[in-house]
Design a protein around this motif. Structure first.
Motif, mmCIF file in Angstrom:
data_model
loop_
_atom_site.group_PDB
_atom_site.id
_atom_site.type_symbol
_atom_site.label_atom_id
_atom_site.label_comp_id
_atom_site.label_asym_id
_atom_site.label_seq_id
_atom_site.Cartn_x
_atom_site.Cartn_y
_atom_site.Cartn_z
ATOM 1 N N GLU A 190 0.830 -1.207 0.000
ATOM 2 C CA GLU A 190 0.000 0.000 0.000
ATOM 3 C C GLU A 190 0.863 1.255 0.000
ATOM 4 N N GLU A 191 1.900 1.273 0.854
ATOM 5 C CA GLU A 191 2.787 2.430 0.907
ATOM 6 C C GLU A 191 3.561 2.589 -0.401
ATOM 7 N N THR A 192 3.970 1.457 -0.988
ATOM 8 C CA THR A 192 4.677 1.510 -2.271
ATOM 9 C C THR A 192 3.819 2.206 -3.321
ATOM 10 N N ALA A 193 2.547 1.830 -3.386
ATOM 11 C CA ALA A 193 1.644 2.413 -4.382
ATOM 12 C C ALA A 193 1.450 3.906 -4.148
ATOM 13 N N GLN A 194 1.307 4.313 -2.890
ATOM 14 C CA GLN A 194 1.070 5.732 -2.605
ATOM 15 C C GLN A 194 2.288 6.581 -2.945
ATOM 16 N N VAL A 195 3.478 6.075 -2.677
ATOM 17 C CA VAL A 195 4.687 6.825 -3.019
ATOM 18 C C VAL A 195 4.852 6.898 -4.534
ATOM 19 N N LEU A 196 4.609 5.796 -5.232
ATOM 20 C CA LEU A 196 4.744 5.795 -6.691
ATOM 21 C C LEU A 196 3.738 6.732 -7.352
ATOM 22 N N ASP A 197 2.597 6.952 -6.714
ATOM 23 C CA ASP A 197 1.601 7.870 -7.281
ATOM 24 C C ASP A 197 2.130 9.297 -7.390
ATOM 25 N N LEU A 198 3.180 9.619 -6.623
ATOM 26 C CA LEU A 198 3.739 10.971 -6.657
ATOM 27 C C LEU A 198 4.810 11.140 -7.729
ATOM 28 N N VAL A 199 5.208 10.045 -8.364
ATOM 29 C CA VAL A 199 6.250 10.125 -9.392
ATOM 30 C C VAL A 199 5.631 10.624 -10.689
ATOM 31 N N VAL A 200 6.223 11.675 -11.243
ATOM 32 C CA VAL A 200 5.673 12.304 -12.445
ATOM 33 C C VAL A 200 6.360 11.796 -13.704
ATOM 34 N N GLY A 201 7.660 11.572 -13.638
ATOM 35 C CA GLY A 201 8.415 11.172 -14.822
ATOM 36 C C GLY A 201 7.933 9.850 -15.391
ATOM 37 N N ALA A 202 7.527 9.839 -16.653
ATOM 38 C CA ALA A 202 6.959 8.635 -17.265
ATOM 39 C C ALA A 202 7.971 7.505 -17.370
ATOM 40 N N ALA A 203 9.234 7.846 -17.593
ATOM 41 C CA ALA A 203 10.252 6.812 -17.783
ATOM 42 C C ALA A 203 10.431 5.942 -16.551
ATOM 43 N N SER A 204 10.029 6.447 -15.379
ATOM 44 C CA SER A 204 10.219 5.685 -14.147
ATOM 45 C C SER A 204 9.447 4.373 -14.170
ATOM 46 N N GLY A 205 8.359 4.323 -14.942
ATOM 47 C CA GLY A 205 7.562 3.110 -14.995
ATOM 48 C C GLY A 205 8.311 1.916 -15.540
ATOM 49 N N ARG A 206 9.371 2.153 -16.296
ATOM 50 C CA ARG A 206 10.136 1.044 -16.865
ATOM 51 C C ARG A 206 10.840 0.234 -15.783
ATOM 52 N N THR A 207 11.087 0.849 -14.638
ATOM 53 C CA THR A 207 11.733 0.122 -13.547
ATOM 54 C C THR A 207 10.762 -0.229 -12.431
ATOM 55 N N SER A 208 9.699 0.544 -12.264
ATOM 56 C CA SER A 208 8.843 0.385 -11.085
ATOM 57 C C SER A 208 7.522 -0.316 -11.363
ATOM 58 N N TRP A 209 7.288 -0.763 -12.588
ATOM 59 C CA TRP A 209 5.970 -1.275 -12.964
ATOM 60 C C TRP A 209 5.532 -2.472 -12.118
ATOM 61 N N SER A 210 6.471 -3.252 -11.591
ATOM 62 C CA SER A 210 6.106 -4.465 -10.848
ATOM 63 C C SER A 210 6.270 -4.326 -9.339
ATOM 64 N N TRP A 211 6.647 -3.141 -8.851
ATOM 65 C CA TRP A 211 7.031 -3.036 -7.443
ATOM 66 C C TRP A 211 5.882 -3.295 -6.479
ATOM 67 N N VAL A 212 4.681 -2.863 -6.815
ATOM 68 C CA VAL A 212 3.550 -3.119 -5.915
ATOM 69 C C VAL A 212 3.273 -4.620 -5.854
ATOM 70 N N ALA A 213 3.282 -5.271 -7.007
ATOM 71 C CA ALA A 213 3.098 -6.727 -7.031
ATOM 72 C C ALA A 213 4.222 -7.433 -6.283
ATOM 73 N N ASP A 214 5.439 -6.960 -6.467
ATOM 74 C CA ASP A 214 6.574 -7.559 -5.758
ATOM 75 C C ASP A 214 6.375 -7.463 -4.243
ATOM 76 N N ALA A 215 5.841 -6.330 -3.789
ATOM 77 C CA ALA A 215 5.617 -6.149 -2.350
ATOM 78 C C ALA A 215 4.574 -7.134 -1.830
ATOM 79 N N TRP A 216 3.517 -7.360 -2.621
ATOM 80 C CA TRP A 216 2.521 -8.362 -2.219
ATOM 81 C C TRP A 216 3.155 -9.745 -2.148
ATOM 82 N N ALA A 217 4.030 -10.050 -3.088
ATOM 83 C CA ALA A 217 4.698 -11.353 -3.084
ATOM 84 C C ALA A 217 5.589 -11.508 -1.855
#
Length: 311
Positions: A190-217
């Motif tokens: 949950e915290e991972t998702a809320q922090v990522l919501d503040l990231v504006v740069g589109a390129a960041s998604g190339r590295t962070s796209w799976s982080w919320v799922a990774d946290a659930w795992a």
């Protein structure tokens, strides 16, 4: 502040924390050692300075700051702490750079609380317009009580990230990504998702796209991790490649026991690549469980196994 200038300050302040703060041109420091510092030969400079300042008990604070700069340059964080805390100088003698160096060193040695305290004292000496103050604030936001599992810290962190964005949008995005990565690694979806919501740069998604799922795992909820992954936008400019996506999905489908879906994923993955650990896992699963493969599928599975996970 321009993007290029900011990134220069960030890199300088993270890799060589004192270089942006302390001038090596102290009268007591020999020219040869000053030249070594300017050339980035920090280990050699630190050895020479220790010999020059021996005994350290008689060295002044400014000379010890130069030695701490040299130690920080080659990441001898224990040496930085030793030099700075030697003799416990009086508060009125401690300039801001002392606290910045000490905070970075303590943080790098794993003492988050002491690092945070020192960086806060550095900011108490903040000079308006000081770019290193932005880096200090970034470090504090990446080293909050939140990362230590404390409840209630997230609103303060989110507010701090928004304030940092006023001074530097680039640094704010980078800070949020660093914090989100740590939260993901420690199983805080949950915290991972809320922090990522503040990231504006589109390129960041190339590295962070799976982080919320990774946290659930990490948390042990494989089914939720799989659900989150399957909802990922796979058509946007920052989307992962299909092979990368399938390589992330395959072990989760295996973990939830969906053999049929895992077999489909494994075949799709091998059709795209025979390189990497995911392709090896796909090939081994299909062959060991005798899932049907056509001639090309058998050949690609054998090739993946032969490569043994090499990229």
């Amino acid at each position: 502040m321009s993007r290029a200038l900011l990134l220069g300050v960030v890199c300088l302040s993270l890799a060589q924390p004192a270089a942006a703060l302390t001038s090596p041109s102290r009268a007591a420091v020999p020219d040869s050692i000053q030249d070594q510092l300017r050339a980035g030969r920090y280990w050699k400079a630190s050895v020479g300075l220790r010999a020059h300042l021996d005994p350290l008990a008689l060295a002044g604070l400014q000379d010890r700051l130069v030695l701490a700069q040299a130690e920080a340059g080659w990441k001898n964080w224990a040496g930085v702490v030793e030099v700075l805390e030697f003799g416990a100088p009086q508060d009125q003698e401690e300039p801001g750079e002392y606290w910045y160096l000490l905070g970075v060193a303590r943080e790098q040695l794993g003492d988050r609380a002491a690092g945070r305290e020192a960086l806060e004292r550095y900011l108490a000496h903040e000079v308006p317009g000081d770019p290193v103050a932005l880096v200090a604030r970034s470090r504090l936001l990446r080293n909050p009580d939140l990362a230590d599992g404390q409840v209630g810290a997230l609103p303060d962190v989110l507010r701090g990230l928004q304030e940092l964005r006023i001074g530097s949008p680039v640094l704010a995005d980078w800070t949020a990504l660093e914090l989100a990565a740590e939260l993901s690694r420690t199983g805080r979806p949950e915290e991972t998702a809320q922090v990522l919501d503040l990231v504006v740069g589109a390129a960041s998604g190339r590295t962070s796209w799976s982080w919320v799922a990774d946290a659930w795992a990490v948390q042990g909820d494989t089914a939720e991790a799989l659900r989150v992954l399957e909802a990922v936008d796979r058509d946007g400019p920052a989307s992962p490649s299909q092979a990368t996506f399938l390589g992330k999905v395959l072990p989760l489908r295996l973990a939830v026991g969906d053999s049929a879906a895992a077999a489909r994923t494994a075949r799709e993955l091998l059709a795209l690549t025979t390189r990497g650990a995911s392709a090896t896992q796909a090939a081994r699963f299909l062959i060991e469980n005798e899932h049907p493969l056509d001639g090309d599928g058998h050949a690609r599975a054998a090739l993946a196994l032969g490569r043994g996970g090499e990229d």
